[in-house]
Write an enzyme that holds these catalytic residues in place. Sequence first.
Site, PDB file in Angstrom:
ATOM      1  N   GLN A 141       0.845  -1.189   0.000  1.00  0.00           N
ATOM      2  CA  GLN A 141       0.000   0.000   0.000  1.00  0.00           C
ATOM      3  C   GLN A 141       0.878   1.234   0.000  1.00  0.00           C
ATOM      4  O   GLN A 141       1.741   1.374   0.849  1.00  0.00           O
ATOM      5  CB  GLN A 141      -0.870   0.068   1.252  1.00  0.00           C
ATOM      6  N   SER A 178      -3.499   4.342  13.579  1.00  0.00           N
ATOM      7  CA  SER A 178      -3.083   4.279  14.983  1.00  0.00           C
ATOM      8  C   SER A 178      -4.263   3.951  15.899  1.00  0.00           C
ATOM      9  O   SER A 178      -5.427   4.078  15.519  1.00  0.00           O
ATOM     10  CB  SER A 178      -2.482   5.625  15.392  1.00  0.00           C
ATOM     11  N   ASN A 179      -3.923   3.557  17.125  1.00  0.00           N
ATOM     12  CA  ASN A 179      -4.969   3.288  18.120  1.00  0.00           C
ATOM     13  C   ASN A 179      -5.877   4.496  18.316  1.00  0.00           C
ATOM     14  O   ASN A 179      -7.090   4.352  18.485  1.00  0.00           O
ATOM     15  CB  ASN A 179      -4.327   2.934  19.471  1.00  0.00           C
ATOM     16  N   GLU A 180      -5.270   5.671  18.295  1.00  0.00           N
ATOM     17  CA  GLU A 180      -6.074   6.882  18.512  1.00  0.00           C
ATOM     18  C   GLU A 180      -7.099   7.043  17.387  1.00  0.00           C
ATOM     19  O   GLU A 180      -8.254   7.412  17.630  1.00  0.00           O
ATOM     20  CB  GLU A 180      -5.158   8.120  18.573  1.00  0.00           C
ATOM     21  N   SER A 190       0.501   6.249   3.257  1.00  0.00           N
ATOM     22  CA  SER A 190       1.087   7.265   4.135  1.00  0.00           C
ATOM     23  C   SER A 190       2.121   8.101   3.390  1.00  0.00           C
ATOM     24  O   SER A 190       2.796   7.610   2.480  1.00  0.00           O
ATOM     25  CB  SER A 190       1.766   6.600   5.325  1.00  0.00           C
ATOM     26  N   GLU A 240      -8.153  -3.782   5.823  1.00  0.00           N
ATOM     27  CA  GLU A 240      -6.907  -3.804   6.589  1.00  0.00           C
ATOM     28  C   GLU A 240      -7.172  -4.099   8.062  1.00  0.00           C
ATOM     29  O   GLU A 240      -6.482  -4.910   8.675  1.00  0.00           O
ATOM     30  CB  GLU A 240      -6.180  -2.456   6.449  1.00  0.00           C
ATOM     31  N   SER A 264       5.692  -1.171   3.842  1.00  0.00           N
ATOM     32  CA  SER A 264       6.488  -2.319   4.267  1.00  0.00           C
ATOM     33  C   SER A 264       6.886  -3.165   3.065  1.00  0.00           C
ATOM     34  O   SER A 264       6.038  -3.572   2.283  1.00  0.00           O
ATOM     35  CB  SER A 264       5.689  -3.175   5.245  1.00  0.00           C
TER      36      SER A 264
HETATM   37  C1  LIG Z   1       4.814  -1.439  11.086  1.00  0.00           C
HETATM   38  C2  LIG Z   1       4.186  -0.399  10.218  1.00  0.00           C
HETATM   39  C3  LIG Z   1       3.844  -0.716   8.911  1.00  0.00           C
HETATM   40  C4  LIG Z   1       3.261   0.233   8.084  1.00  0.00           C
HETATM   41  N1  LIG Z   1       2.976  -0.109   6.810  1.00  0.00           N
HETATM   42  C5  LIG Z   1       2.479   0.830   5.972  1.00  0.00           C
HETATM   43  C6  LIG Z   1       2.285   0.539   4.592  1.00  0.00           C
HETATM   44  O1  LIG Z   1       2.556  -0.588   4.141  1.00  0.00           O
HETATM   45  N2  LIG Z   1       1.793   1.487   3.777  1.00  0.00           N
HETATM   46  C7  LIG Z   1       1.486   2.733   4.237  1.00  0.00           C
HETATM   47  O2  LIG Z   1       1.016   3.553   3.466  1.00  0.00           O
HETATM   48  N3  LIG Z   1       1.684   3.072   5.544  1.00  0.00           N
HETATM   49  C8  LIG Z   1       2.178   2.140   6.407  1.00  0.00           C
HETATM   50  N4  LIG Z   1       2.415   2.474   7.723  1.00  0.00           N
HETATM   51  C9  LIG Z   1       2.161   3.840   8.174  1.00  0.00           C
HETATM   52  C10 LIG Z   1       1.030   4.003   9.147  1.00  0.00           C
HETATM   53  O3  LIG Z   1      -0.217   3.843   8.515  1.00  0.00           O
HETATM   54  C11 LIG Z   1       1.167   5.377   9.791  1.00  0.00           C
HETATM   55  O4  LIG Z   1       2.363   5.358  10.545  1.00  0.00           O
HETATM   56  C12 LIG Z   1       0.018   5.727  10.681  1.00  0.00           C
HETATM   57  O5  LIG Z   1      -1.163   5.879   9.955  1.00  0.00           O
HETATM   58  C13 LIG Z   1       0.302   7.032  11.451  1.00  0.00           C
HETATM   59  O6  LIG Z   1       0.715   8.048  10.600  1.00  0.00           O
HETATM   60  P1  LIG Z   1       2.019   8.902  10.948  1.00  0.00           P
HETATM   61  O7  LIG Z   1       3.107   7.946  11.178  1.00  0.00           O
HETATM   62  O8  LIG Z   1       2.197   9.899   9.892  1.00  0.00           O
HETATM   63  O9  LIG Z   1       1.696   9.607  12.322  1.00  0.00           O
HETATM   64  P2  LIG Z   1       0.818  10.921  12.516  1.00  0.00           P
HETATM   65  O10 LIG Z   1      -0.382  10.864  11.668  1.00  0.00           O
HETATM   66  O11 LIG Z   1       1.694  12.102  12.377  1.00  0.00           O
HETATM   67  O12 LIG Z   1       0.380  10.772  14.015  1.00  0.00           O
HETATM   68  C14 LIG Z   1       1.269  10.983  15.120  1.00  0.00           C
HETATM   69  C15 LIG Z   1       0.511  10.697  16.413  1.00  0.00           C
HETATM   70  O13 LIG Z   1      -0.630  11.585  16.504  1.00  0.00           O
HETATM   71  C16 LIG Z   1      -1.818  10.847  16.674  1.00  0.00           C
HETATM   72  N5  LIG Z   1      -2.899  11.503  15.954  1.00  0.00           N
HETATM   73  C17 LIG Z   1      -2.888  11.968  14.682  1.00  0.00           C
HETATM   74  N6  LIG Z   1      -4.079  12.486  14.356  1.00  0.00           N
HETATM   75  C18 LIG Z   1      -4.882  12.358  15.426  1.00  0.00           C
HETATM   76  C19 LIG Z   1      -6.241  12.699  15.718  1.00  0.00           C
HETATM   77  N7  LIG Z   1      -7.046  13.263  14.802  1.00  0.00           N
HETATM   78  N8  LIG Z   1      -6.725  12.396  16.936  1.00  0.00           N
HETATM   79  C20 LIG Z   1      -5.930  11.812  17.860  1.00  0.00           C
HETATM   80  N9  LIG Z   1      -4.660  11.482  17.657  1.00  0.00           N
HETATM   81  C21 LIG Z   1      -4.136  11.723  16.457  1.00  0.00           C
HETATM   82  C22 LIG Z   1      -1.495   9.490  16.088  1.00  0.00           C
HETATM   83  O14 LIG Z   1      -2.329   8.492  16.648  1.00  0.00           O
HETATM   84  C23 LIG Z   1      -0.049   9.298  16.464  1.00  0.00           C
HETATM   85  O15 LIG Z   1       0.018   8.797  17.771  1.00  0.00           O
HETATM   86  C24 LIG Z   1       3.007   1.533   8.574  1.00  0.00           C
HETATM   87  C25 LIG Z   1       3.344   1.848   9.883  1.00  0.00           C
HETATM   88  C26 LIG Z   1       3.941   0.909  10.694  1.00  0.00           C
HETATM   89  C27 LIG Z   1       4.314   1.313  12.088  1.00  0.00           C
END
Ligand SMILES: Cc1cc2nc3c(=O)[nH]c(=O)nc-3n(C[C@H](O)[C@H](O)[C@H](O)COP(=O)(O)OP(=O)(O)OC[C@H]3O[C@@H](n4cnc5c(N)ncnc54)[C@H](O)[C@@H]3O)c2cc1C
Lengths: 418, 367
Positions: free
Chosen positions: A130, A381-383, A133, A248, A165
């Site tokens: 995918q 994320s969990n949030e 992000s 997913e 990934s």
């Molecule tokens: C092991 C792993 C595999 C992954 N694989 C893929 C993949 O194959 N393809 C892909 O596209 N992505 C992938 N991801 C990315 C993943 O989907 C993102 O890391 C995730 O959606 C969070 O985005 P971010 O890292 O930009 O954090 P951010 O969006 O910047 O968030 C940072 C923190 O703020 C919190 N936050 C953000 N917005 C809000 C809100 N509105 N309310 C409350 N809290 C909030 C989040 O929960 C997090 O704790 C992967 C991530 C991991 C860890």
Amino acid sequence: MIETRATDDMEPVEDFRARARAFLEATMPPLGDGWNDRSDERRDRERELQALLWQGGFAGICFPKEYGGLGLSQEHQRAFTAESTPYDMPFSLNVPTLGILAATLVEFGTHDQKLRYLPGILRGEELWVQFLSEPSGGSDLAGCLTRADRDGDVFMLNGSKIWSSAAYASDYAMCLARTNWDVPKHRGLTMFIMKIHQPGVTVEQIRQVDGTLEFCQEFFDDVQIPASDVVGEIDDGWTVASRLLVHERLAVGGGSPYTSGASFGHDGSGTDTTILDAAQEAGTTRDPHVRQLLAEAHVRQMVGGQLVKRVTEGMASGALPPPAGSVIKLFGATNVMRRSEIGLEIAGAGVVAWPADSPGVAGDLGRASLSRQGVSLGGGSNEIQRNIIRERLLGRPREAAADRDIPYRDVRRGGSAS
Amino acid sequence: MELQLSEEQDAFASTTRRFLAAECPTTAVRALEHEAAGFDRAVWAQGAALGGTSLLVPESLGGGCFSEHGLSDLVLAAEEMGRVLAAGPLVPVNVVAEAIAHHGSEEQHQRVLPGLLDGSAVAAWCGPAPVRATRDGESLVLSGRCSTVEAGAQADHLLVTALVDDQPTQVLLPADTPGVLVTPLDGLDLVRRFADIDISATVGPEAVVGAVGDAGPAIEHQGHIACVLQCAETVGAMDRVFEMTLEYLGDRYSFGRPLSSYQALKHRMADDKMHLESCHAIATAAARAVAQGSPDADEVVNAAKVWIGPHATELVQDCIQLHGGIGVTWEHDLHLYLRRVTVNRATYGTPEEHAERIARHLTGVTA
Ligand SMILES: Cc1cc2nc3c(=O)[nH]c(=O)nc-3n(C[C@H](O)[C@H](O)[C@H](O)COP(=O)(O)OP(=O)(O)OC[C@H]3O[C@@H](n4cnc5c(N)ncnc54)[C@H](O)[C@@H]3O)c2cc1C
């Protein structure tokens, strides 16, 4: 639509189970060490394992027959999964290739797209990832900045995706990009099928805390995608992405009908040997406190299995709406967090140091704990899952948003969104 | 509760719900606080007429059920009762009725079942912990104490476990047997009554249920039924408390916004919802496993008790917090729910005791 229960025109589940058992025993190698490796050798091995399933007529149990699947029910799939636990299986193919991307293609792909891509996936020849992000953010997925500009029969993509990934070792991606900047953010997105290894795509590997290089970042520089590789409608990519995310959550939670065999060790049986092994290694299996912890870890697995069953059956019958998938995603992630904590407590000082190259169970638990939050981030994320449960499942107020109903080009973006 | 019910089950659940809404609102629970029995016998008899005490008894003995397994039906009633905290000895009466129906003599059937089935009589299940028993010719001399027996002081019949030559045996005693001393206890729940029962009595062979020394599996099954019904009741209570809280957070405002719009609170409700669903899932699994006599029934029941007890008290306490000051008043019903789930957590085995049983199974050794 997938049948949850076997219908009369299908092979009876118990007959299928018996055939599957015989096939697995005769064909698949027993589950040994290394199934959890994230190495390239392991990935190639899993392609071979998937090919074995295909040759034996057991690939794609719930996929439509016309695209190479078996067209059976989720009951058949569960029976197969239950029988498969003693064997080495193409675990990482389940998520994301089969459980997420192939599932989305079944739902939104044109007949031609499905004919072209699904059989290759089921044969183990193609791995998919995918591209969702971006460096500027993953939670606010609809705020993505990668652009796709139409030029006749092709779209030109420019931008960057991240955290995908194993993209470097994969073949295709579903990539979400912005095709219209003059409408609010959800209405200007399109989903594309992208061949990863082609001119204009640069893939860089990123080192993760456990030392692996699975994470990738991609840079797109005038990448050409034929219009025939648009999934769903142009500018309606959000509909596709939303369903992709539902698949997913199910797949990561362990409830996808599209996987074959357990994914990420979710087999619903509730056995968990690592934590028990750590207690045995530490000689504490008679310690009353340790025993409470062992029981908790085991009960968590059991409850998780029952919850997946409840939610997937409820979603399939319509008793629960699709956002219920977030309940199992969140449960799975919090389970990993708590079980990791239990593992550390039982492993004790064993996580600190070990004889050269022999971390033992305790050392493994310690190292695994370093990336435990990955499960609470990947797939949303969990949030974000909590937001979804509260807003979509329980139907209460949406978060205030500063970007609603504004053309996307006018929306404010953060510092890292250059 | 199962997400999909058969038509008959659905009808039974909604009839039960309507009956309870009319006859057992929480105001009735409050009104019963100072009544010694803790429940209203007339209402209990009406509940019995709806099937509340007959589902585990075969049709040939005056019972009958709606689906393949009576327990799958009875948990629906237990869950509905949990939602309103209906008063009445559901667990002990059903456990004893099941035991007598399946293991009792014909004489015991005739003497005990009609009263339990029509709600005019009550039975107490004194649990798996045994009293001592020695043989005196044909008779048994019993001595010992059964602690914290639900409905012990309200019961007409007592089902007691005794060790005869070290082998588990069950005897059914009329509550007025000479040498049986019942001491009512005060407790946390406003209406659920418990008693200590001291026994120093000689009983004839007609009191034995089944064969002497042969009751082990039956006692284990009784424990499973008790836990399954209790878990269903607890989950019903959790469900109702969660529903009340969701509504309250939508209606109440601070700083010009409904409380339900604050993300910190939304996330708490999301977690509570997740735990609620997980409790439904494992309670349902336990009910199914026991109803169907699965080989893993004991493990699943233990898991349900380990999981549901602490999550129920945590969820209700969290909902109290989300209500603010009104949550810790006598006036609000929340404490009635908290009392019930706290009591349920620690009856028919604590979570820790059930966890220990799982640990024994996992490790193959004892503590
Ligand atoms: C092991 C792993 C595999 C992954 N694989 C893929 C993949 O194959 N393809 C892909 O596209 N992505 C992938 N991801 C990315 C993943 O989907 C993102 O890391 C995730 O959606 C969070 O985005 P971010 O890292 O930009 O954090 P951010 O969006 O910047 O968030 C940072 C923190 O703020 C919190 N936050 C953000 N917005 C809000 C809100 N509105 N309310 C409350 N809290 C909030 C989040 O929960 C997090 O704790 C992967 C991530 C991991 C860890």
